[in-house]
Design a protein around this motif. Structure first.
Motif, PDB file in Angstrom:
ATOM      1  N   VAL A 332       0.796  -1.114  -0.057  1.00  0.00           N
ATOM      2  CA  VAL A 332       0.058   0.032  -0.006  1.00  0.00           C
ATOM      3  C   VAL A 332       0.998   1.142  -0.041  1.00  0.00           C
ATOM      4  O   VAL A 332       2.087   1.279   0.419  1.00  0.00           O
ATOM      5  N   GLU A 333       0.352   2.428  -0.297  1.00  0.00           N
ATOM      6  CA  GLU A 333       0.863   3.761  -0.421  1.00  0.00           C
ATOM      7  C   GLU A 333       1.142   4.173   1.058  1.00  0.00           C
ATOM      8  O   GLU A 333       0.013   4.120   1.616  1.00  0.00           O
ATOM      9  N   THR A 334       2.276   4.724   1.305  1.00  0.00           N
ATOM     10  CA  THR A 334       2.136   5.415   2.801  1.00  0.00           C
ATOM     11  C   THR A 334       2.520   6.745   2.680  1.00  0.00           C
ATOM     12  O   THR A 334       3.172   7.192   1.689  1.00  0.00           O
ATOM     13  N   SER A 451      -0.670   4.689   6.601  1.00  0.00           N
ATOM     14  CA  SER A 451      -1.265   4.202   5.371  1.00  0.00           C
ATOM     15  C   SER A 451      -2.967   4.501   5.705  1.00  0.00           C
ATOM     16  O   SER A 451      -3.375   4.334   6.828  1.00  0.00           O
ATOM     17  N   ASP A 453      -6.919   2.845   4.474  1.00  0.00           N
ATOM     18  CA  ASP A 453      -7.267   1.517   3.962  1.00  0.00           C
ATOM     19  C   ASP A 453      -8.503   2.003   2.747  1.00  0.00           C
ATOM     20  O   ASP A 453      -8.305   3.095   2.285  1.00  0.00           O
ATOM     21  N   GLU A 454      -9.026   0.965   2.260  1.00  0.00           N
ATOM     22  CA  GLU A 454     -10.021   1.089   1.121  1.00  0.00           C
ATOM     23  C   GLU A 454     -11.234   2.192   1.550  1.00  0.00           C
ATOM     24  O   GLU A 454     -11.871   2.774   0.614  1.00  0.00           O
ATOM     25  N   ASN A 456     -10.609   4.844   3.233  1.00  0.00           N
ATOM     26  CA  ASN A 456     -10.107   6.161   3.454  1.00  0.00           C
ATOM     27  C   ASN A 456      -9.911   6.391   5.066  1.00  0.00           C
ATOM     28  O   ASN A 456     -10.012   7.655   5.779  1.00  0.00           O
ATOM     29  N   ASN A 459      -5.205   2.915   8.675  1.00  0.00           N
ATOM     30  CA  ASN A 459      -5.001   1.496   8.695  1.00  0.00           C
ATOM     31  C   ASN A 459      -3.632   0.917   9.633  1.00  0.00           C
ATOM     32  O   ASN A 459      -3.716   0.201  10.335  1.00  0.00           O
TER      33      ASN A 459
END
Length: 740
Positions: A332-334, A451, A453-454, A456, A459
């Motif tokens: 995931v993008e952090t 980060s 999650d899906e 927003n 997470n």
């Protein structure tokens, strides 16, 4: 060594003779007739920590012969209004008019040993101890009066120092009930306290009676304390922390400076005693010019400070680890960011001052120390004296929150008074002394990564904090007081002090399933100790700045984003309140409003705040227009006092955010005056609006440190809104905006 019991210490001090500096409060009386009989509620919770050190009623209050009450507290008044709050609590529980309650603060042998005044803990420790002691005293007075009057307790009224029957035909004063004794009953739960819904004083805005004297220039401070036959003294400071005295030529001193009474040389500690203050200044200058010292280790280059900190830091210690951060980050993008805070000073407007007089048996000290009992322990170790032979009275000094130079000035005076007995010795520090030898708030680094999650929502969150010690206050370790380090046999500190303050509030209060916090401790090049809010100032600056960046990435309003990560209704309430306070603001093109939230220590008071700024995009100049704060401290003791503390804290924190920074080169500290170490000026102070949410059903919490941590984030977030430049390194200056 066994501690002398409190009552014995009082008799001991009374018999030896001394000048005690005290302050009485003539609070406004609210009514003089018998009040409606207030109902009582049973408190069976945890007693404050201070009662563990002083368990009996007479440790906290005394019944005077005139029927008034003298309350005893080991905390000191720093301008936070503590004296008034304690007066309110005691008057409430004993059903006294305010002007019948005196408050005596911080005197060894008389008041309880409550350690230091700090950590926003005085209300929940000292004031609440007084509440439960006063409530216990009330029950004991009623019980004793019942026996003397042969009347059931339920048929008695207690008000303004008198217990009488409801029929009004029999009465006794408190003094008549006690017959010269005091109440030595232990304070234990359950304690019947006044029903909070029926309070006359607590929760109200009772004005501090000392403010008028301050405004008129009539207030008494340690700097203008005077004694008959007093002498003045100064100390010759080494050129560096590690410098040792090689030679001192004082042969021409008395010819050059009239009025010199004695020069004291004890290893590398050099002091001079004179008849007048100006003579002490001249003598100190002469001795400094006629002395040779070894050199100290060089400081790092200021531009490489944070690289140096990382190089000397210990391996990280994991403070908190929940979920699995590393796994959550995979794929995931952090968002990553590094935030820094420089060394900053206490910057007390009045340089430290200390007084001492050794009468041949007892060493008397007057100090604006924030911990007179711990200071006594340090001095006892340094001087090889019994602690009970050192008597310290707290006297107000220039405002300062944290471990200032007050203890060091008192230590200077103690050493010199021992060499010049039976005379009051006054040691006044210079502005240069204050700026160079202050135990600074340490420089810090906070590196964050998070980060979404899906949905927003956050997470995963990882924080690494680099920090020095955040308290090296005086204690039994004599190396904690400055002068002890330069004696013939120097005392060195045996421990690093309180390292845990560096990661205070570094773990966000928000609901985040995966969270990891690492602390990297370093032993830095400068003297450091506790400064208002400790590491929270840096950590909340970092957290709340990143929260805005995450909200932007999620495409959400910054306050709504925060609310989605909170379940605590009190946290939600302060955020909603500050949103309401700022809802009607008109924002110009070069202006922005930024927000921040915190629960102090993640256990105490709540605050949400906002800042409005204007930024000149050509010059980078910042105008701080207004600040708002919504605060929940639980039960409010004094509404006006809390509001004042929040206002003052916001302004001080704004000064740290926009102005303050220790400067140095490899050889010396260079910020030696107010030009080289600027602070916020009166013309730069913004409008401040504070809203307090009173929750009488909740425990009372302190507020002194609460406004500091969210301020830099709110200002930084506002600056970003105003000009699109995010500054990660404090202080936020025009140069950083232009070059960012």
């Amino acid at each position: 060594m066994t501690e002398i019991p409190l009552q014995s210490r009082r008799k001991f001090i009374k018999n030896m003779g001394y000048i005690s500096v005290g302050f009485s409060l003539l609070g406004a009386c609210i009514g003089s007739e018998d009040p409606t009989i207030a109902s009582r509620a049973t408190y069976d919770g945890k007693l404050p920590g201070s009662i563990g050190r002083a368990k009996t009623v007479n440790a906290w209050l005394e019944i005077l012969e005139d029927g008034n009450i003298r309350v005893l507290s080991g905390k000191v008044e720093l301008g936070q209004g503590l004296r008034t709050a304690i007066q309110q609590v005691a008057a409430e529980e004993l059903d006294m008019d305010l002007d019948k309650v005196q408050v005596h603060l911080a005197e060894t042998g008389l008041t309880p040993n409550e350690g230091y005044t700090g950590a926003s803990a005085s209300i929940q420790n000292s004031a609440m101890s007084v509440r439960y002691a006063a409530a216990t005293a009330r029950q004991e007075l009623l019980g004793l009066a019942s026996k003397k009057l042969n009347t059931p307790i339920d048929d008695l009224l207690l008000f303004n120092g008198i217990v009488k029957s409801k029929l009004g035909n029999k009465s006794l004063t408190f003094a008549e009930i006690l017959e010269g004794e005091q109440i030595d009953k232990e304070v234990i739960v359950p304690v019947p306290i006044k029903n909070k819904a029926e309070h006359r004083y607590v929760g109200k805005s009772i004005a501090r009676t000392d403010i008028e004297g301050m405004v008129r220039g009539q207030a008494g401070y340690i700097q203008n304390l005077r004694f008959p036959g007093m002498v003045h003294a100064r100390v010759v400071r080494p050129p560096g922390y590690e410098s040792k005295l090689l030679t001192l030529d004082e042969t021409g001193l008395k010819a050059e400076v009239p009025g010199v009474l004695k020069t004291v040389v004890k290893g590398s500690f050099v002091g001079v005693i004179t008849e007048r203050e100006h003579q002490a200044i001249k003598a100190e200058q002469y001795l400094r010019n006629h002395s040779e010292w070894t050199t100290s280790a060089p400081f790092p280059q200021i531009e490489n400070l944070f690289t140096h900190i990382k190089e000397i830091a210990n391996d990280p210690e994991t403070v908190r680890n929940e979920g699995n951060v590393e796994a959550a980050f995979k794929g995931v993008e952090t968002i990553k960011a590094r935030y820094t805070k420089p060394y900053i000073k206490h910057a007390s407007l009045g340089p430290a001052c200390g007084w001492a007089m050794f009468d041949g048996e007892v060493l008397h000290i007057w100090s604006h120390s924030q911990g007179i009992y711990p200071l006594r322990e340090a001095l006892a170790t340094m001087l090889s004296m019994e602690a009970e032979k050192i008597h310290i009275i707290a006297v107000p000094g220039a405002g300062c929150f944290g471990h200032s130079t007050a203890d060091d000035a008192a230590t200077d005076a103690a050493l010199l008074a021992m060499e010049y007995p039976n005379t009051h010795v006054r040691v006044q520090w210079s502005r240069q002394d204050e700026h160079l030898w202050d135990p600074y708030g340490p420089a810090m680094i906070a590196e964050l990564e998070a980060s979404l999650d899906e949905n927003n929502r956050i997470n995963s969150w990882k924080a690494d904090v680099w920090t020095d010690s955040h308290s090296q206050r005086p204690n039994k370790d004599a190396g904690t007081v400055l002068a002890a380090r330069y004696l013939e046999t120097p005392f060195t500190m045996k421990s690093r002090g309180y390292l845990g303050g560096g990661h205070r509030n570094a773990d966000p209060y928000y609901n985040i399933p995966n969270m990891k916090l690492n602390a990297h401790y370093y032993n830095g090049p400068f003297r450091v100790s506790s400064l208002r809010s400790l590491g929270s100032f840096t950590n909340i600056f970092a957290i709340e700045s990143l929260m805005d960046s995450l909200a932007e990435k999620a495409g959400q309003d910054p306050l709504d984003f925060r609310l989605k990560h909170l379940e605590d209704e009190r946290a939600i309430a302060v955020i909603q309140k500050v949103k309401e306070l700022t809802a009607s603001q008109n924002i110009a093109d070069n202006q922005g409003v930024g927000y921040a939230f915190m629960r102090y220590k993640n256990t105490d008071a709540y605050i949400a705040m906002a800042a409005k700024v204007a930024v000149d995009k050509v010059t980078g100049n910042i105008e701080l227009i207004k600040m708002w704060a919504a605060v929940d401290v639980g039960e409010v003791i004094n509404m006006d006092g809390i509001t004042n503390q929040i206002e003052g804290g916001l302004i001080q924190a704004a000064s740290w955010t926009l102005k303050e920074q220790l400067t140095f080169n490899t050889n010396e500290i260079t910020s030696t005056d107010w030009i080289k170490y600027p602070i916020l000026r009166f013309s730069e102070i913004p409008e401040v609006e504070v809203a307090i949410i009173n929750r009488p059903e909740e425990d009372a919490k302190g507020v002194g440190e609460v406004p500091m941590p969210p301020t830099p984030a709110a200002i930084a977030n506002a600056i970003y809104k105003a000009c699109g430049k995010r500054v990660y390194d404090l202080p936020i200056t025009p140069e950083k905006i232009l070059n960012g």
